[in-house]
Design a protein around this motif. Sequence first.
Motif, PDB file in Angstrom:
ATOM      1  N   LEU A 234       0.894  -1.091   0.042  1.00 51.67           N
ATOM      2  CA  LEU A 234      -0.074   0.087   0.028  1.00 51.67           C
ATOM      3  C   LEU A 234       0.877   1.186  -0.035  1.00 51.67           C
ATOM      4  N   PRO A 235       0.390   2.367  -0.545  1.00 51.21           N
ATOM      5  CA  PRO A 235      -0.975   2.596  -0.971  1.00 51.21           C
ATOM      6  C   PRO A 235      -1.105   2.353  -2.556  1.00 51.21           C
ATOM      7  N   GLN A 236      -0.226   1.948  -3.356  1.00 48.02           N
ATOM      8  CA  GLN A 236      -0.316   1.770  -4.774  1.00 48.02           C
ATOM      9  C   GLN A 236      -0.894   0.539  -5.312  1.00 48.02           C
ATOM     10  N   CYS A 237      -0.927  -0.423  -4.115  1.00 49.13           N
ATOM     11  CA  CYS A 237      -1.488  -1.728  -4.628  1.00 49.13           C
ATOM     12  C   CYS A 237      -0.516  -2.531  -5.411  1.00 49.13           C
ATOM     13  N   GLN A 238       0.849  -2.538  -5.002  1.00 44.29           N
ATOM     14  CA  GLN A 238       1.698  -3.185  -6.061  1.00 44.29           C
ATOM     15  C   GLN A 238       1.844  -4.716  -5.345  1.00 44.29           C
ATOM     16  N   LEU A 239       1.859  -5.592  -6.425  1.00 43.42           N
ATOM     17  CA  LEU A 239       1.738  -7.152  -6.075  1.00 43.42           C
ATOM     18  C   LEU A 239       3.022  -7.664  -5.409  1.00 43.42           C
ATOM     19  N   LEU A 240       3.020  -8.292  -4.475  1.00 49.28           N
ATOM     20  CA  LEU A 240       4.398  -8.759  -3.803  1.00 49.28           C
ATOM     21  C   LEU A 240       4.407 -10.277  -4.013  1.00 49.28           C
ATOM     22  N   GLY A 241       3.342 -10.843  -4.074  1.00 52.64           N
ATOM     23  CA  GLY A 241       3.167 -12.378  -3.922  1.00 52.64           C
ATOM     24  C   GLY A 241       2.079 -13.181  -3.725  1.00 52.64           C
ATOM     25  N   VAL A 242       2.015 -14.233  -4.399  1.00 60.30           N
ATOM     26  CA  VAL A 242       0.840 -15.149  -4.256  1.00 60.30           C
ATOM     27  C   VAL A 242       0.707 -16.252  -3.267  1.00 60.30           C
ATOM     28  N   PHE A 243      -0.307 -16.712  -2.628  1.00 66.72           N
ATOM     29  CA  PHE A 243      -0.398 -17.909  -1.574  1.00 66.72           C
ATOM     30  C   PHE A 243      -1.471 -18.899  -2.306  1.00 66.72           C
ATOM     31  N   THR A 244      -0.538 -19.812  -2.707  1.00 70.42           N
ATOM     32  CA  THR A 244      -1.432 -20.873  -3.672  1.00 70.42           C
ATOM     33  C   THR A 244      -1.354 -22.161  -2.830  1.00 70.42           C
ATOM     34  N   GLY A 245      -2.458 -23.030  -2.770  1.00 67.94           N
ATOM     35  CA  GLY A 245      -2.458 -24.125  -2.125  1.00 67.94           C
ATOM     36  C   GLY A 245      -3.933 -24.575  -1.705  1.00 67.94           C
ATOM     37  N   HIS A 246      -4.597 -23.574  -1.401  1.00 70.34           N
ATOM     38  CA  HIS A 246      -6.094 -24.115  -1.033  1.00 70.34           C
ATOM     39  C   HIS A 246      -6.735 -24.590  -2.571  1.00 70.34           C
ATOM     40  N   ARG A 247      -7.773 -25.647  -2.183  1.00 65.75           N
ATOM     41  CA  ARG A 247      -8.525 -26.194  -3.131  1.00 65.75           C
ATOM     42  C   ARG A 247      -9.651 -25.841  -3.718  1.00 65.75           C
ATOM     43  N   ARG A 248     -10.086 -24.826  -2.864  1.00 67.46           N
ATOM     44  CA  ARG A 248     -11.306 -24.214  -3.263  1.00 67.46           C
ATOM     45  C   ARG A 248     -11.165 -22.620  -2.718  1.00 67.46           C
ATOM     46  N   GLY A 249     -12.110 -21.878  -3.112  1.00 66.30           N
ATOM     47  CA  GLY A 249     -12.282 -20.468  -2.904  1.00 66.30           C
ATOM     48  C   GLY A 249     -12.051 -19.916  -1.411  1.00 66.30           C
ATOM     49  N   LEU A 250     -11.438 -18.765  -1.158  1.00 71.24           N
ATOM     50  CA  LEU A 250     -11.260 -18.267   0.099  1.00 71.24           C
ATOM     51  C   LEU A 250     -12.113 -17.207   0.635  1.00 71.24           C
ATOM     52  N   TRP A 251     -12.421 -17.723   2.062  1.00 71.37           N
ATOM     53  CA  TRP A 251     -13.574 -16.820   2.113  1.00 71.37           C
ATOM     54  C   TRP A 251     -13.003 -15.629   3.352  1.00 71.37           C
ATOM     55  N   ASN A 252     -11.940 -15.852   3.722  1.00 67.76           N
ATOM     56  CA  ASN A 252     -11.323 -14.950   4.841  1.00 67.76           C
ATOM     57  C   ASN A 252     -10.047 -14.873   4.864  1.00 67.76           C
ATOM     58  N   VAL A 253      -9.422 -13.591   5.060  1.00 67.48           N
ATOM     59  CA  VAL A 253      -7.895 -13.707   5.279  1.00 67.48           C
ATOM     60  C   VAL A 253      -7.772 -12.452   6.582  1.00 67.48           C
ATOM     61  N   GLN A 254      -6.490 -12.849   7.162  1.00 69.18           N
ATOM     62  CA  GLN A 254      -6.318 -12.186   8.574  1.00 69.18           C
ATOM     63  C   GLN A 254      -4.930 -12.173   8.809  1.00 69.18           C
ATOM     64  N   PHE A 255      -4.348 -11.051   9.071  1.00 69.62           N
ATOM     65  CA  PHE A 255      -2.887 -10.846   9.401  1.00 69.62           C
ATOM     66  C   PHE A 255      -2.658 -11.033  10.877  1.00 69.62           C
ATOM     67  N   SER A 256      -1.736 -11.684  11.395  1.00 68.93           N
ATOM     68  CA  SER A 256      -1.523 -11.924  12.541  1.00 68.93           C
ATOM     69  C   SER A 256      -1.206 -10.675  13.494  1.00 68.93           C
ATOM     70  N   PRO A 257      -1.495 -10.175  14.524  1.00 70.60           N
ATOM     71  CA  PRO A 257      -1.232  -8.990  15.187  1.00 70.60           C
ATOM     72  C   PRO A 257       0.098  -9.039  16.103  1.00 70.60           C
ATOM     73  N   THR A 258       1.151 -10.298  15.874  1.00 70.03           N
ATOM     74  CA  THR A 258       2.155 -10.259  16.512  1.00 70.03           C
ATOM     75  C   THR A 258       3.356 -10.859  15.419  1.00 70.03           C
ATOM     76  N   ASP A 259       3.013 -11.652  14.578  1.00 69.03           N
ATOM     77  CA  ASP A 259       3.972 -12.244  13.674  1.00 69.03           C
ATOM     78  C   ASP A 259       3.959 -12.041  12.240  1.00 69.03           C
TER      79      ASP A 259
END
Length: 360
Positions: A234-259
């Motif tokens: 942010l703020p320009q929304c430049q792509l840093l990387g992709v997380f692949t491995g789930h077999r179906r769609g993703l419903w939710n994403v959350q950052f850890s508050p500590t790690d």
Amino acid sequence: SVEASVLLPEQPQMPGLRQELTHCTLARAADLLLTVTADHNLLLYEAHSLQLQKQFAGYSEEVLDVRFLGPSDSHIVVASNSPCLKVFELQTLACQILHGHTDIVLALDVFRKGWLFASCAKDQSIRIWKMNKAGQVACVAQGSGHTHSVGTICCSRLKESFLVTGSQDCTVKLWPLPEALLAKSTAADSGPVLLQAQTTRRCHDKDINSLAVSPNDKLLATGSQDRTAKLWALPQCQLLGVFTGHRRGLWNVQFSPTDQVLATASADGTIKLWALQDFSCLKTFEGHDASVLKVAFVSRGSQLLSSGSDGLLKLWTIKSNECVRTLDAHEDKVWGLHCSQLDDHAITGGSDSRIILWKV
């Protein structure tokens, strides 16, 4: 009701009334006019002035999202398959019904201090609402620009400086908060401020179901029906990387508050933890028998709380990879899950119309 029909024309714009009435009666002894709206809400007015005195929320239908409100989590706001929002004071359950959106509100988020919160809807618009110290809520800003339903919204975490939206149009928009909005000490009397998107980026090939802003406001995670999560600067929304491995769609994403870790919840029934540095999968949590709809870090980042389309909540200890508790209180999909600022309570809402407060 005959006398009520004589009173109504004196003040056609009755506060709080945005739907057709199914019933109207005069309570003479209390000097109150009681109205029942088509969406099962009860509104009580002072009979002569027609000033709104109390609101009672009726049937909530399908609860799509819930959030704690206020600096001490004194209130909750509920999106329940309706264009209207409902704000409840937890101690008294006193209710305010908020009008503004013209189609179903799909998602909510709250800024860190608890006074400002945001909503997005099928009407392709977003709104920012402000609660004053008396607990009264008003819309202070609105924006539009997406070409399809806006299904997810996330507020900046470090400061009240921006919000991000994701849509069925596969784009993400970043909306700065105008200085004029932040300078206002009370709810807007002059009408909502108009929001303008600063950045628009096509991020996925299918619906964007979830967004998360990192604790330092520098990163954005997106989760999509296309089975991937992505990390953006942010703020320009430049792509840093992709997380692949789930077999179906993703419903939710959350950052850890500590790690430096991202959690993802998927329709494949699993939760995964990912390293932000190299986008590798660190852990997979299996135990839900159906789609995992929401996930939240609790216990200062050492545990995960998840909700599923089977109506179950599960508490996971990250270090041991174990499900240490399964909570069965909902009878249908649990779409809403939010934890309090003190990390000692959680609120859930589901398709069974139930809203449940949990002590963590």
